[in-house]
Design a protein around this motif. Structure first.
Motif, PDB file in Angstrom:
ATOM      1  N   HIS A   1       0.799  -1.227   0.000  1.00 60.41           N
ATOM      2  CA  HIS A   1       0.000   0.000   0.000  1.00 60.41           C
ATOM      3  C   HIS A   1       0.841   1.291   0.000  1.00 60.41           C
ATOM      4  O   HIS A   1       0.317   2.370   0.284  1.00 60.41           O
ATOM      5  N   VAL A   2       2.123   1.178  -0.307  1.00 65.43           N
ATOM      6  CA  VAL A   2       2.988   2.362  -0.366  1.00 65.43           C
ATOM      7  C   VAL A   2       3.630   2.418  -1.759  1.00 65.43           C
ATOM      8  O   VAL A   2       4.086   1.391  -2.277  1.00 65.43           O
ATOM      9  N   THR A   3       3.657   3.612  -2.355  1.00 71.53           N
ATOM     10  CA  THR A   3       4.270   3.795  -3.668  1.00 71.53           C
ATOM     11  C   THR A   3       5.631   4.471  -3.511  1.00 71.53           C
ATOM     12  O   THR A   3       5.778   5.446  -2.790  1.00 71.53           O
ATOM     13  N   TYR A   4       6.620   3.907  -4.207  1.00 72.05           N
ATOM     14  CA  TYR A   4       7.993   4.399  -4.131  1.00 72.05           C
ATOM     15  C   TYR A   4       8.536   4.680  -5.538  1.00 72.05           C
ATOM     16  O   TYR A   4       8.245   3.933  -6.472  1.00 72.05           O
ATOM     17  N   LYS A   5       9.360   5.703  -5.663  1.00 72.36           N
ATOM     18  CA  LYS A   5      10.134   5.912  -6.887  1.00 72.36           C
ATOM     19  C   LYS A   5      11.404   5.082  -6.788  1.00 72.36           C
ATOM     20  O   LYS A   5      12.155   5.202  -5.824  1.00 72.36           O
ATOM     21  N   GLU A   6      11.617   4.224  -7.802  1.00 71.03           N
ATOM     22  CA  GLU A   6      12.773   3.331  -7.705  1.00 71.03           C
ATOM     23  C   GLU A   6      14.079   4.118  -7.775  1.00 71.03           C
ATOM     24  O   GLU A   6      14.173   5.148  -8.427  1.00 71.03           O
ATOM     25  N   TYR A   7      15.054   3.617  -7.084  1.00 69.62           N
ATOM     26  CA  TYR A   7      16.396   4.200  -6.932  1.00 69.62           C
ATOM     27  C   TYR A   7      16.408   5.464  -6.075  1.00 69.62           C
ATOM     28  O   TYR A   7      17.459   5.866  -5.604  1.00 69.62           O
ATOM     29  N   GLU A   8      15.260   6.100  -5.899  1.00 71.33           N
ATOM     30  CA  GLU A   8      15.212   7.342  -5.123  1.00 71.33           C
ATOM     31  C   GLU A   8      14.643   7.093  -3.725  1.00 71.33           C
ATOM     32  O   GLU A   8      15.160   7.603  -2.737  1.00 71.33           O
ATOM     33  N   GLU A   9      13.583   6.306  -3.653  1.00 75.39           N
ATOM     34  CA  GLU A   9      12.901   6.061  -2.383  1.00 75.39           C
ATOM     35  C   GLU A   9      12.964   4.604  -1.937  1.00 75.39           C
ATOM     36  O   GLU A   9      12.625   4.291  -0.787  1.00 75.39           O
ATOM     37  N   ILE A  10      13.386   3.732  -2.833  1.00 70.99           N
ATOM     38  CA  ILE A  10      13.541   2.316  -2.476  1.00 70.99           C
ATOM     39  C   ILE A  10      14.548   1.683  -3.428  1.00 70.99           C
ATOM     40  O   ILE A  10      14.626   2.054  -4.606  1.00 70.99           O
ATOM     41  N   HIS A  11      15.335   0.742  -2.892  1.00 72.14           N
ATOM     42  CA  HIS A  11      16.307   0.014  -3.696  1.00 72.14           C
ATOM     43  C   HIS A  11      15.946  -1.465  -3.708  1.00 72.14           C
ATOM     44  O   HIS A  11      15.086  -1.927  -2.949  1.00 72.14           O
ATOM     45  N   THR A  12      16.591  -2.205  -4.578  1.00 71.62           N
ATOM     46  CA  THR A  12      16.163  -3.569  -4.864  1.00 71.62           C
ATOM     47  C   THR A  12      16.205  -4.473  -3.636  1.00 71.62           C
ATOM     48  O   THR A  12      15.289  -5.273  -3.409  1.00 71.62           O
ATOM     49  N   GLU A  13      17.261  -4.362  -2.827  1.00 72.97           N
ATOM     50  CA  GLU A  13      17.375  -5.244  -1.658  1.00 72.97           C
ATOM     51  C   GLU A  13      16.208  -5.035  -0.689  1.00 72.97           C
ATOM     52  O   GLU A  13      15.585  -6.005  -0.234  1.00 72.97           O
TER      53      GLU A  13
END
Length: 283
Positions: free
Chosen positions: A33-45
Motif C-alpha cells: 500500500h505504499v508507492t515508491y520511486k525506484e532508486y530514489e525512495e527504495i532500492h532492490t534489496e
C-alpha cells in the motif's frame, strides 16, 4: 543545445544520470500500500525484503506531470526523450502526451527505444556522447534507430508466478511448469511490444546454453555490448557470464543490478541477458 532525457528503465538513478548530463524520470512501484520511486525512495534489496514478507508489488510509469516538468526545465533546448519499449510500459505514450502539452513541442523528439534496461542505458549513453560530438538532433535520432535494430533481450524469471501475474503465461501453464521445475526463458517479441516464450528447459545450464546458441546464430561477437542484469542474484549472473565467455570470444559483458520495477516483472532472483551492437563513439 540538445538535452537527453529518459526514464529509470536505464538502470540510472537521478544523481547517477546527472553525472553524465542526462535527466531521468523514475518509474514507480507500489507494495504493501505504499508507492515508491525506484532508486530514489527504495532500492532492490529493501524491495525484495518486503516481497519476502508476502506482499505483492505492481509497477507504474512516471506521471505525465513529472514529464511535463522535465520538458519545461529546458525551455530553450532541443530535447530527445529515449523511452523504454512501448507496450512493455505506458512510459512512451506518457512522454508523447506530455510533449503535446508543452509550448514549442516541435523541439522535442520522443523515441521508442524498443528495449529496456542494459541496451536502453547504452542508447542513452550513446546519445549523450553524440551530443558532445556536435551531432544534430536528426543525426542522433537516425543513429539511435540504426542501433535499436541490433538489440535483443532474454529474461529468465525465478518464479512462474510473476509471469502469470503479468499475463505472460496462462495460470495452467504456470502451475504445471512450477510443479515440474522448468526454467522458462522469455524474449522480446519481434515488434518489441511484449515478452513471449523463447524456450523452456529442465535446468538453468540448458537454458543458458540455448540463449548462447541464439546469440551466436545472430552474429553476436566482441563488437557487441552484452548486459547481464540480476535481481540480487549475482551468482546466477556470474554463471551466465561464464557460459557466454565460453561461446563468444572476447565477449564484452557488463553485470548490473535490476531495479525494483523489473524485479516486479521477473521476480526476485530473475536474470536478464541482453545485447546491442557497439557504437564507434563508445568503443
Amino acid at each position: 543545445m540538445i538535452k537527453i532525457v529518459s526514464d529509470s528503465s536505464t538502470l540510472y538513478s537521478i544523481d547517477e544520470a546527472k553525472k553524465n548530463n542526462i535527466d531521468i524520470t523514475p518509474l514507480s512501484v507500489t507494495i504493501n500500500h505504499v508507492t515508491y520511486k525506484e532508486y530514489e525512495e527504495i532500492h532492490t534489496e529493501e524491495f525484495i525484503d518486503i516481497i519476502n514478507q508476502g506482499h505483492v508489488p505492481v509497477s507504474s510509469q512516471p506521471s505525465i506531470g513529472e514529464v511535463i516538468d522535465l520538458y519545461n526545465r529546458y525551455p530553450e533546448a532541443e530535447i530527445i526523450n529515449i523511452s523504454m519499449a512501448d507496450g512493455l510500459s505506458g512510459t512512451y505514450s506518457t512522454a508523447c502526451m506530455a510533449k503535446g502539452m508543452v509550448d514549442h513541442s516541435d523541439r522535442i523528439e520522443v523515441i521508442n527505444s524498443r528495449t529496456l534496461c542494459g541496451p536502453h542505458r547504452y542508447l542513452v549513453d550513446v546519445a549523450e556522447k553524440l551530443v558532445e560530438a556536435g551531432k544534430t538532433k536528426d543525426e542522433i535520432v537516425k543513429e539511435l534507430n540504426e542501433l535499436m535494430d541490433t538489440s535483443n533481450s532474454y529474461l529468465i524469471p525465478n518464479d512462474f508466478e510473476y509471469l502469470v501475474r503479468g499475463g505472460r503465461l496462462s495460470p495452467l501453464v504456470g502451475r504445471i511448469g512450477g510443479i515440474i521445475k522448468l526454467v522458462p526463458v522469455m524474449t522480446l517479441s519481434e515488434d518489441c511490444t511484449r515478452l513471449e516464450k523463447f524456450t523452456t528447459k529442465r535446468t538453468l545450464g540448458k537454458a543458458l546454453e540455448k540463449i548462447c546458441e541464439d546469440m551466436v546464430a545472430a552474429g553476436v561477437d566482441s563488437s557487441y555490448k552484452i548486459y547481464i542484469a540480476h535481481a540480487c542474484k549475482e551468482e546466477l549472473a556470474k554463471s551466465a557470464q561464464n557460459n557466454i565467455i565460453k561461446n563468444i570470444e572476447n565477449a564484452d559483458i557488463e553485470i548490473k543490478k535490476l531495479g525494483p520495477v523489473f524485479t516486479t516483472q521477473g521476480g526476485p532472483g530473475c536474470i536478464a541477458i541482453q545485447y546491442i551492437k557497439k557504437h564507434d563513439i563508445l568503443r
